[in-house]
Design a protein around this motif. Sequence first.
Motif, mmCIF file in Angstrom:
data_model
loop_
_atom_site.group_PDB
_atom_site.id
_atom_site.type_symbol
_atom_site.label_atom_id
_atom_site.label_comp_id
_atom_site.label_asym_id
_atom_site.label_seq_id
_atom_site.Cartn_x
_atom_site.Cartn_y
_atom_site.Cartn_z
ATOM 1 N N ASN A 34 0.991 -1.402 0.003
ATOM 2 C CA ASN A 34 0.204 -0.022 -0.076
ATOM 3 C C ASN A 34 0.781 1.197 0.071
ATOM 4 O O ASN A 34 0.767 2.221 -0.721
ATOM 5 C CB ASN A 34 -0.969 -0.011 1.027
ATOM 6 C CG ASN A 34 -2.063 -0.975 0.888
ATOM 7 O OD1 ASN A 34 -2.505 -1.377 -0.167
ATOM 8 N ND2 ASN A 34 -2.585 -1.747 2.177
ATOM 9 N N ALA A 35 1.950 1.164 0.810
ATOM 10 C CA ALA A 35 2.772 2.137 0.770
ATOM 11 C C ALA A 35 3.485 2.650 -0.567
ATOM 12 O O ALA A 35 3.591 3.728 -1.046
ATOM 13 C CB ALA A 35 3.962 2.216 1.783
ATOM 14 N N PHE A 36 3.776 1.666 -1.300
ATOM 15 C CA PHE A 36 4.415 1.630 -2.560
ATOM 16 C C PHE A 36 3.543 2.151 -3.556
ATOM 17 O O PHE A 36 3.905 2.856 -4.421
ATOM 18 C CB PHE A 36 4.811 0.235 -2.893
ATOM 19 C CG PHE A 36 5.243 0.205 -4.280
ATOM 20 C CD1 PHE A 36 4.736 -0.494 -5.329
ATOM 21 C CD2 PHE A 36 6.600 0.779 -4.630
ATOM 22 C CE1 PHE A 36 5.171 -0.229 -6.862
ATOM 23 C CE2 PHE A 36 7.218 0.807 -5.973
ATOM 24 C CZ PHE A 36 6.543 0.014 -7.023
ATOM 25 N N LEU B 291 0.955 4.158 -2.914
ATOM 26 C CA LEU B 291 0.893 5.755 -2.618
ATOM 27 C C LEU B 291 2.243 6.717 -3.049
ATOM 28 O O LEU B 291 2.151 7.453 -3.864
ATOM 29 C CB LEU B 291 0.929 6.020 -1.157
ATOM 30 C CG LEU B 291 -0.305 5.642 -0.495
ATOM 31 C CD1 LEU B 291 -0.222 5.704 1.055
ATOM 32 C CD2 LEU B 291 -1.508 6.306 -1.055
ATOM 33 N N LEU B 292 3.537 5.892 -3.020
ATOM 34 C CA LEU B 292 4.654 6.476 -3.785
ATOM 35 C C LEU B 292 4.543 6.508 -5.002
ATOM 36 O O LEU B 292 4.864 7.567 -5.733
ATOM 37 C CB LEU B 292 5.708 5.462 -3.096
ATOM 38 C CG LEU B 292 7.281 6.031 -3.964
ATOM 39 C CD1 LEU B 292 7.558 7.326 -3.557
ATOM 40 C CD2 LEU B 292 8.401 5.009 -3.523
ATOM 41 N N LEU B 293 3.991 5.457 -5.707
ATOM 42 C CA LEU B 293 3.762 5.374 -7.052
ATOM 43 C C LEU B 293 2.853 6.573 -7.644
ATOM 44 O O LEU B 293 3.052 7.136 -8.637
ATOM 45 C CB LEU B 293 3.370 4.001 -7.471
ATOM 46 C CG LEU B 293 3.295 3.468 -9.215
ATOM 47 C CD1 LEU B 293 4.729 3.381 -9.372
ATOM 48 C CD2 LEU B 293 2.586 2.194 -9.224
ATOM 49 N N GLN B 294 1.841 6.960 -6.816
ATOM 50 C CA GLN B 294 0.645 7.782 -7.451
ATOM 51 C C GLN B 294 1.257 9.193 -7.313
ATOM 52 O O GLN B 294 0.993 10.034 -8.055
ATOM 53 C CB GLN B 294 -0.518 7.860 -6.344
ATOM 54 C CG GLN B 294 -1.468 6.422 -6.619
ATOM 55 C CD GLN B 294 -2.429 6.213 -5.699
ATOM 56 O OE1 GLN B 294 -2.543 7.084 -4.524
ATOM 57 N NE2 GLN B 294 -3.497 5.548 -5.928
ATOM 58 N N ARG B 295 1.995 9.120 -6.294
ATOM 59 C CA ARG B 295 3.033 10.559 -6.101
ATOM 60 C C ARG B 295 4.001 11.046 -7.454
ATOM 61 O O ARG B 295 3.905 11.952 -8.096
ATOM 62 C CB ARG B 295 3.502 10.860 -5.058
ATOM 63 C CG ARG B 295 2.770 10.933 -3.669
ATOM 64 C CD ARG B 295 3.674 11.404 -2.423
ATOM 65 N NE ARG B 295 4.700 10.599 -2.108
ATOM 66 C CZ ARG B 295 4.564 9.664 -1.323
ATOM 67 N NH1 ARG B 295 3.526 9.284 -0.850
ATOM 68 N NH2 ARG B 295 5.793 9.025 -1.086
ATOM 69 N N LYS B 296 4.608 9.809 -7.658
ATOM 70 C CA LYS B 296 5.631 10.024 -8.626
ATOM 71 C C LYS B 296 5.100 10.143 -9.911
ATOM 72 O O LYS B 296 5.568 10.842 -10.833
ATOM 73 C CB LYS B 296 6.356 8.678 -8.492
ATOM 74 C CG LYS B 296 7.543 8.541 -7.588
ATOM 75 C CD LYS B 296 8.801 9.657 -7.839
ATOM 76 C CE LYS B 296 9.626 9.427 -6.491
ATOM 77 N NZ LYS B 296 10.939 10.691 -6.967
ATOM 78 N N ILE C 145 2.953 -10.398 -14.700
ATOM 79 C CA ILE C 145 2.302 -10.888 -13.260
ATOM 80 C C ILE C 145 1.869 -9.588 -12.724
ATOM 81 O O ILE C 145 2.660 -8.739 -12.218
ATOM 82 C CB ILE C 145 3.148 -11.729 -12.496
ATOM 83 C CG1 ILE C 145 3.809 -12.894 -13.421
ATOM 84 C CG2 ILE C 145 2.842 -12.116 -11.048
ATOM 85 C CD1 ILE C 145 4.902 -13.598 -12.582
ATOM 86 N N VAL C 146 0.540 -9.532 -12.281
ATOM 87 C CA VAL C 146 -0.088 -8.442 -11.397
ATOM 88 C C VAL C 146 0.380 -8.575 -10.028
ATOM 89 O O VAL C 146 0.226 -9.459 -9.354
ATOM 90 C CB VAL C 146 -1.641 -8.442 -11.627
ATOM 91 C CG1 VAL C 146 -1.943 -7.311 -11.079
ATOM 92 C CG2 VAL C 146 -1.982 -8.237 -13.305
ATOM 93 N N LEU C 147 0.809 -7.542 -9.696
ATOM 94 C CA LEU C 147 1.438 -7.397 -8.193
ATOM 95 C C LEU C 147 0.318 -7.261 -7.202
ATOM 96 O O LEU C 147 -0.773 -6.531 -7.579
ATOM 97 C CB LEU C 147 2.298 -6.057 -8.153
ATOM 98 C CG LEU C 147 3.790 -6.179 -8.759
ATOM 99 C CD1 LEU C 147 4.305 -4.940 -8.169
ATOM 100 C CD2 LEU C 147 4.414 -7.316 -8.365
ATOM 101 N N ASP C 148 0.260 -8.133 -6.012
ATOM 102 C CA ASP C 148 -0.657 -7.808 -5.037
ATOM 103 C C ASP C 148 0.463 -7.870 -3.835
ATOM 104 O O ASP C 148 1.816 -7.633 -3.928
ATOM 105 C CB ASP C 148 -1.522 -8.871 -5.020
ATOM 106 C CG ASP C 148 -0.737 -10.288 -5.041
ATOM 107 O OD1 ASP C 148 -1.717 -11.297 -5.322
ATOM 108 O OD2 ASP C 148 0.292 -10.579 -4.860
ATOM 109 N N PHE C 149 -0.085 -8.146 -2.558
ATOM 110 C CA PHE C 149 0.670 -8.064 -1.379
ATOM 111 C C PHE C 149 1.752 -9.056 -1.622
ATOM 112 O O PHE C 149 3.031 -8.932 -1.186
ATOM 113 C CB PHE C 149 -0.167 -8.032 -0.110
ATOM 114 C CG PHE C 149 -0.822 -6.855 0.080
ATOM 115 C CD1 PHE C 149 -2.220 -6.503 -0.184
ATOM 116 C CD2 PHE C 149 -0.107 -6.127 1.150
ATOM 117 C CE1 PHE C 149 -2.650 -5.447 0.079
ATOM 118 C CE2 PHE C 149 -0.806 -4.800 1.467
ATOM 119 C CZ PHE C 149 -2.082 -4.339 0.958
#
Length: 1957
Positions: free
Chosen positions: A36-38, A40-45, A62-66
Motif C-alpha cells: 500500500n505504501a508503494f 502511494l509512492l507510485l501515485q505521487r511519482k 504478473i499483476v502485483l499484489d501484497f
Amino acid sequence: MEGQRKGRCVTVYDCRYENKARPRREVLETSGLNFNAFLLLLQRKFSIHSHETFVLATTDRIVLDFDKFEELQDGSTLHLLQQEGQALTGATEEHINFTPHYDTLIKGGLHEYYASESQNPLAYALAELIDNSLSATARNPGVRTVEIRMVFDGTQGKPTVIVLDNGCGMTSKQLKNWAVYRLSKFSREGVTVGGKLEGYTRPEAVPRSLNSDISYFGVGGKQAVFFIGNSARMITKPAGSPDVHELVLSKEEFESRERDKRDIYSTVIKNRKPGDSSHVKEDERCLRALIAEESGKESFTAVVIGGVLQHHIAFLKRDFRVLTRQLANLYHYYIHGVHGKDPKSCSATADHLPKIDIQITLREKPPKCPRALNLREVDDDRQTLFLGAAVDAFEFNCATEDGGTVEGVIRYHPFLYDRETYPQDPDAPPDFHEDDNDCDKESAAGQQAGARKPIFDCFWNGRLIPYTKLHEFDWCAANKGPKELAECYGRISGALFSDDRFNVSTNKLTFMNLELKLKQKSTIFTRVVNSQKQRGKILKEFTEWLKNCHEKFDKQVKFMGFKGTITRTDLTTKRMQHPWATFSSIEWDGQEYATGQLVKSRKTVPIVYGRVGRFLLHGEHKGNVFATGGEVEVVLEPKEFYEAVKIIAISRIDKTATEEAIQSNIENDSAKFPELLQVSWPKGNPWPQNGRRPAGTDFGPLQVKILNKMGEALSQMPAVGLGKGKKMAVEYKIVHHVSKEDKTILCQVAQHSPNWGFAFKKMDGLTNLGKYTFSLNTKINETNACVFGGRKLPSFELMFTIVAGEAQSFAVGAVSATLNVGVPFSIPLFIKDAHDNAALTPADLRPVLKCSGLELSYETVNNVGTTSTIRGVKAKGKVQNYQQSKTYELKVTLPGLKTDTQTVQICLLPGNPHSLHVTPEDEPITLENGNAVTFSAQVHDEAGNVTAHAKQIVCCQVTGFPPVTADCSTSGAGQLVTKPINLQIINGEPQNLTVQFEMPKCKWKVPLVLRKLKVVPSTKVSHMELCAGDNLVLKNHEKIEWLAGGSLENLFYKLFDEAGRPVPPTAQIARGIKVNWTRDVNDEDLARGKLPVLTVPTQVQPALFYQVSYKDQSVSVSFNIVPRPDEPTQLKATLLQNTVKLGEILPGNIRLELLDQYDNTTKTFNSTCKNHITVEADGLDKSAIAFVWQESSSSVVVTGVQFRPGPLGPRELCFAYRGFEGRVLVKVTAGVPAQLKLVSGPETPLQVLNDHGIPTPFVVQLCDEWGNPTADQRVVVRVNSSPPTLKVTTAVISKPVNAEGRASFPVSAVSGTKGCYELVFDGSLNQKPIPGFTVNLTVIPDPNKPVSLSVEYNTAAVFPAGGRFPVFSVTVVSDEGCPMTTFNPAAASMLLWKEAPPGNPHPCAEVTELRCSKPTRNEKNDRFHFRDKEIPEQVGKYAIKFSLQIGDGKLLSSNQISIDVVANQPVRLAPDSPPPTPFVSDSNVIAHRTLVENMTLRIMDAHGNPAGRDLGGTVVVSIENPGGGESVPLFEGQRNSLTTSLVEGKAHFTRLVIMQNSPGENGKDYVLLFRPEGSAVPTTLDPFQLPFRFNKDAENQRTMFELTKKKNMLTSRIRAYKETFNTSKELLSLMTTKHLDESQIETVIRNELINRNVEIGDTIPEIDRILNAKRSEVDQILRTPRRVCSIPDQFRGQQDVLGAVGHLAFVQDDDAARVISWQLRGDMDCVLTKTLASAQRIYSDTRGQQQVMSLETMFVREDNRPLPHIRNGRSLFDPPGNPVYALDLLLFPSDPQSCRIAFKSILGNTILMDDLNSANSYRKAVVQHKMPCPTILTRQGDRISGNGKFGGAQNRAPPMHALKVFGAPLHPRHAALKEHIDLLSRHRAALEKREKAAEDREVHLKSMKSPDMLQKRKKMEDMKTQLEETERLLLSTPVRPGKRRLEGAHELSATVGKRFK
C-alpha cells in the motif's frame, strides 16, 4: 522480512498512454515499504489521481499484489498499465545478470563441435537450436513450425541465420535463465507462466520416446550460437502476453565490457510491443521483415545469429542439400512419426503426433533465387534410405537393471537379382566408401565380413545421436548364427530408441553409457510382435526371423518362361495353396534347367529320377523373376513303375548327375515290366475264338500266368528304387454285348497262389443269347489299375456267341387294357425255349380262346419267327356303363407245347354308337304357348349299352325354330331344352309342330328319331291400357300439354291375356308394374290398379317421356307431356358481356324478360312495355341508353350502357318495370392504353459504372388515360438512350407487354463517357404512339476497367544498332483515367518486329517478345518499366507495340511505335561479303597474279551495318609480311602500296594485281592490308586484312588453291553439322531439365494435395472428374438460398473504395443479423473508403447524394478491452445471457483489418445478449461495480441504450423483411472447396505440362535417332575423313628447293574466317 527489503530498488515504466514519445522511467526505492505504501509512492511519482484505475505488472505480466510485491528482487522492472492486457506504448528495458565467463560461450562451441568425425558439424550446431524449438512447441495443439532462415543477401544487411518457431515463447524470467550457462532444466527455479508456477515434469512414456524433451542441459543453444556466429539476439513472445522480449549477447559487447572493466555478466532485456522495429540498426535491416510478422502471433521465439563465419557461409551455400539431409536424418522420426518415412507407402500421416514442419530457406544476393526446402520433402537421408530398402523388421525391447528401457528394431535388406540392396550412407566419410569398394573385389563371404558395418543408429528421446553407433549384440552377431546365414548378417540395419535415463554428452553427439548398460549380462532382451512382448529366447527368435527373411526375400534363382498362376491342392495350408507362378525353366548357379530335362534328386528318400514338369514359385509373378528358392515338379521315370509326380525343392536337384547316367538307370528298370498273359484249359475243353454255343453250355476252368519280356513268371511288380514291388492280380471278366450297352455277366479277381498261380473255376451254363467277350486283365492289387506308369499291363481276350434252344413254352404279349364291345383286337404270343429265350414258332400251331360271360371269335393266326399273332378277335355281351369297367379272364391254349395254356385279363367297355333313345315318348306332346319343352337322349352301342365317344353331339330341331344341341361325348346321355315356343295364336286354336333328333357329326351312322308337339294359347298378360279418371284413356305414344309444376292424379291401368280376357290385378302382378316418373310407389294402390301421382316439372322444356310397363317392359304404355309457363312474377336481365372498359360502351346487349315463379319466360312483353322500363347505376351515363322491343322473343334489349370516369370494379344495374325489378353486375375495367409508367426499377439517383449493367431491371406498366393499369399485348414498349452516344445493351430494345400489361427490361451493360444521360421508354399500338417516361442516370468511369496503355519514353532518342533502348514506361489507364496497379507484371509484354518494306504485302512474322523489368527505387511503381532492352543489330525500320493480358484471353494493346534503327559507331573497314583467299604466283598470266577483283569496302559498325556515309578520304593498300622479312611481293609498276578514294564511307577496287616476276618467298603467306585515311576518318577504325599465298610455281598455285577451297568448303559444312548436333543435344538437355522441373512441380502439388487429404487422380480425365464433382458441390452451395444484403454497392472495386457498409460484413446468426443491421440502419448504405480523396470524389460524382466515410478521418482506440464484467483477467460476477461484443460476430470477407477499424468506429463496444431480462440484469451488475456499460442489443430485437433507456418502438427492431440486413456467409466448406479446386487445377496444369514435356522430349529423342540424323552423322564423318586427307595433301604440297614454307599454312582459311566474323 525487513532484511530482505534493505536496499531494494525497482524500475517502473509508465505505459498507460500512447501519445507519449516513450514510456516515462522512474527508479523507486522500496526499502521498508509495504504494498500500500508503494502504491502511494507510485501515485505521487506519476501523478495518478485517486479515482483513476491502473495495473502494476512485472515484465512477465504478473499483476502485483501484497504477496507478489514481497517477492520482488532488487533491480526488478515493473510496468504501469491501464489494464492487464494493455499493449506496451513503447519499448522498456530490464537489467539482468548472469554468471559465466564469456569464453565458455564464444569458445565452447569450437571444442564441442570441431571434434566432429570427419564431417562439417554445422548441422549438429543448428540441431541444438531446433531441439529448443521442438521442446517449446511440444504443447502446440496444431502444427508445430520451425524455420531456419539463412539471409546471405548483402542488400539486407550482414549475414544472418534465424531460427524461428511457433512455440510457447519465453517470459523475461525464462529468457534470463536461458542466458545462464549450464543452467539445466532440472536446476532452474520455477517460472510463473499464465499465473501458474511451472517446473520441470518428466513427460509420459510414448513410442520411440518421441516426447520432444530434448532441450536439456542449458549448454547447447549458447554453444551453437557462438560456433556459428559472433552474436545472438533472442526475440520471444510468451503465450498470453502482449509483450515481446528481446535479449542480445555478442562477442563484441563482451570484449568491450572487459576492456572497460564493466560488469561482463550484465545486460538488458528489451520489452516492446509486437511489430516495433524502431531499434533495429541499418546493418540488421533483414530483421524488420521478421519483426513485422509478429503481429497476430500468439507466441513465438526467434534466435537471430549475427556475424556468421565465412567458412560456414561457404558451406551453407555450397552444401545446402548436405545440411538439409543431415537435419532430416537427425529428426527423421519427429517429422515422419514412429514408423518413419517409407517411400513405398502412400501415407503421409505422422501417426499420433502433431504435424511438425521444419523449413530451411537460404536467401542469397540476386540474381540467385532463394532456396527453400521442408525437411519432410528430403528423401535421401540415411533413415529414409534404410527404411525404403528394408523388406521386414525385427522389433525388440531392452530392459536394464536400473529401469532403463530401449526400443529396438532390426531391418533386413535383401539380395535382389544380382546385387545387394543395403543402402550406402550418404553422409559417411569418403574412406568408408573406399573400404566398400575394396570389398567388391573380394569373394562374397569375404566381402560381407570386410564390409560389415555397425548395425544400430542410436536415438535419444527420438533424436539421433550421430556419433554413437552399436555394432551388434551377442544374439545378433554373425558368429552366433548358422553358417548358411553368414552372408545375411551383412544385410541388416537397425535403430535403438532410448529415453533420458541413458546419458548423452552436452552437445548430444555421443552416448555416455548406452553400450555399456545394454551389453551387461543383466540386460533382458524381448521380442515385440504387434506391440506385444513375446516369450522365448531372443537368439532363437532372431535366427528364425533372419532365416525366414533369407528364404522369402533374397532373390538368387532366376525363373524364366512364365506360364501362368495355379492353385496347389496338394498343400494342406490354405493360405499357401494360392498363388503359385509356374515357369518353364530356371537359371541356378550358372546352370539352366528346363521342362522335359532329366534330373536326379539328392538327399531325398528315396532318390528319384525323372523329367522336369515345371518350376513353381509362390506369389504373384509375371515374366522373368529372381527368387531365393522355389520348387520343381518332377515326373518320375520310368513312368511304367511310378506313374507319379513328385514336387521337391529346387535345392534338392543333384547338379552332379549326368543325363546319360540317369537315362541308363531308367532303361534297366523298364526291362522288368510285365509283357503278356499265358492261358491254359486244364479240362481240355477250350473254346475257339468267335465260336457258337447253345444256351446253358459250361465255361472253364482256366489257369493263367504273367510273363515279362524274359519269359519269367511274375506275381508282383519288380522292385525298382522304391522298395518292395506292388503285388499283381488277374481280373476274370465275361461281358454280354446287348444292343445298346455291354453287360458284365461275371467279374472276379484271382490272387496269385504259390501252388497253382492265377486259377479260375468252371462257370455254369450261359443262358442269355448274344455275343460275349471273355477277358483277362492284369491289375495292381492295391490300386486295381490296369495301367502302371502310363503303360498298359498285359491282357487276354476271347470272343464267342450263345444261341437259343427248342420251343418249350409261350407268353401272351401285351393286349390293350380296355376293349370295346364289338371292336376287333389282336393277341400276340411269344414262343420260348427252356431258358426263357425266344424260340422259333412250330408250323402247326392252332390257338383256342375261352372267356366266361362273353362270346369270343377270331379271324386268323399270323406266325412270324418267334412270334405268333391271333388277329380279328371280337367280344360281345352286356357290360357296365362307360365309367365302370369289368375284368374278364381270357384263356389262350396252344396244344403241343410243354406249357400250353396262359391266362390274360381284359377290361371290356361299351362299343361304338349304334342308336338314339329319346324321352318322353308321348304322341303328341302338349305345350302351352310361350314355354319351352325338355327332352332326354341316350346313345347306345349294338348291345344296348350306353356309350360315350368324342364329338357325340345330339341335335334337336323344332320346325320353325332354331335347333338346340346336347353334348353326349362324356356320359353318353344329355338333356335338350328348346327355345320358348311363341306362336301367333288365332282365335285361341292350338297348332301342331314336328321335332327331329339326329347326330350330324358322328362318324358312325345313327338313325333319326321324330316326335310330335301340340301348342295351346297362353294365359299370361299380353296387353295394357291407361285411364285418367273415368273418361280419359291415354293412348300409347300420345302427346299432351300440362301446366308447369302441375300434377296428373287418378291414373289407373288394366291388363288382358292372349285371348283378350281381362286379367284382374293382384299383389303378384303389382310387383311387376313399373313407372318411370317415380320410385316411390304404393304396392296396395298398384294391387288395386291405381298408379302414383305424376308431377309435371317446373321448367318449360320440350316434351317429356313417361311410361308404365309390366315385367320389364314386355307389356307397356307410354305418353309425352309438354310443360307450359305460368303467370309472370319477376323481371330478369341477361348480359352477353359483363365487362366494359372505362369510357367505352358495353359490348353486346342486355336482354330483359318477364319470368314466372319458376323462372320460365312468359313472353308477356309487348311493344308498348319499353316505355315503362327504367335503369339506374352508380356513375351510369344514360345519354346513350335505348330500349328496343324484340317481337320474336317477346323481350326488350337495352343498348348504349357506359360509365363515367371513376373507380374500377363491379357496378350494379337496376332495371324496373311496373313493380318488377331486375339487377345485374357489370365489371368496369381500365380503359384503352394511353400511357406508360415505371412500376419498379433501380433506386435513384441511378449511377452506373461504365460497361457495367444495372442489377435491377426496369419494369414498365401500361395504363389508361386515368392511370389505371391495363393490358393489351399488342402494345410494344421500346427503350432508347438520350443522347444516343450512350450505348445501352439489353436483351431486346423493344418487346410487347405481357398478359398483365408489363414489360421488363434488364440492362446488361451501359457504355458511354462520364456524364448524365436519360433512358427513354415509350410505346406504340398499331403504329400509334403511346407516351412513356424517362429515367435519369449518371455514367461514372470504371476504375477497374483498363482501357488503354500509355507509353512514355524519350521520343528524341536515337536507336543505334546493338545498343540499348531508352526506358519505356507503360501505364495501364483505367476508364476514369487513373493508373491501375492490379496487374501482374508477367502479363505485360513488349513486342518488337521489323517492318515490311513498302509494297510487301506480307509483313515479317518474326516477333520478339520482351518482358518488363523491376522498378528501381526512383521509378514509380504504378507502371511497367521496360529497361535495358537490346536494340536489333541490323539497321532498318522496326515497330514496337506493348500488350497486356487482362484475362479471359483478352489482350489490351498500345498504339504502334515506329522506330528507325541506325548504324552504330564505325569500328572497321570491311567488304560487303568475304572474298575467297587469293592464291597468286609471279606468272605471266594476269589471272594468276590477281589479288582482288571487283571488291567494295565499306566502313561498318560492330554489327556489319554501313556506318560511314558521311565519311570521306582514301584507302591505302599495302602488302605486309606477318612473319617479318624484307621479301614482299609488289604491285604492278613495282609499287609497294596503292591508294583509292573513300567516298560516303565506301571504296571500290576493280582489280589489284602483283607484278610479273614479283619478289617474295615461294609458299609464303602474306597479308593485303587496306587502311582508311582522312581527316574525318576515326583513327580507331580497324583496317581490313586479306591474307593470301604467294607461289613461284603456277601449277603449285592452282593445286593449293583447289585444295584450300575444298578444305574451306569441308570445314564450313562440318562446322554446320556440329552446330546442328550440338543444338540438338542442348535442346535435349533443356527438354530433360524442363521435364524434371515439371515433374518436381507436379510432385510438390501432389504432396500438398495428399497432405490436405484431397482425392487426387493420376490422369487428366480422373482429375477432371474430381474437379467437376467439387465444382458441382460449390455450385450447389452457391445455389443454396442464404441471406443477402439488398443494398446497391456500385462503388465497390474503385480505387481505395472498400464498399457499402452492408456488404463489408457477414453475420451467421439470423437474430444477430437482424438486430445489428437495425442498430446500423442509418449507416448500412454508407460507402467506406481508405482515403479522404476517394470519399470526396464519390461525394462529387453523386452531387452529395451518397453518404461516405474515410478511414483516414477515423479515430479508433486500439484497445482490446474485455467485456465490462471482466477486470484484470477475472470475472467480477457470473454474467447471464451470454454477453458478447457485437463486433466479434461480424465476419469480414475481404480486408478484415480495415473493416474492423471501420466497424469499431461505427459499432463501438455494443454488446449482444440473449434477452431483455438478462441484458437489464447484466447492466445493473456492471453499474454496481462502478463500470460504464455500453449499448446492449438482444437477440429478441430489444435495445438498452448506453444511458439505460429501453422500451418503446424506437428501441425495438422491426421484422427482418422490413430491414436491409447483413448477408449470411457461405457454408464453411465453400472456402475449402475453392482451395481444393485451385490446387486440383494447378495439379492438372502441372500434370499436363509434365506430359507435354515428356512427349516433346520423346519426339526430339526420336528425331535425334531418326535415319535422317544418322545419315547426317555419317556424312559428317565422311567429310572429316576428306578434310584430313585434304589437310594431308596441303602439308605435302612440294615447294621449290631452298625456300621455306610458312608453318600453319593449313590454318589460313580459319584465320580468314575469324577476321570476317
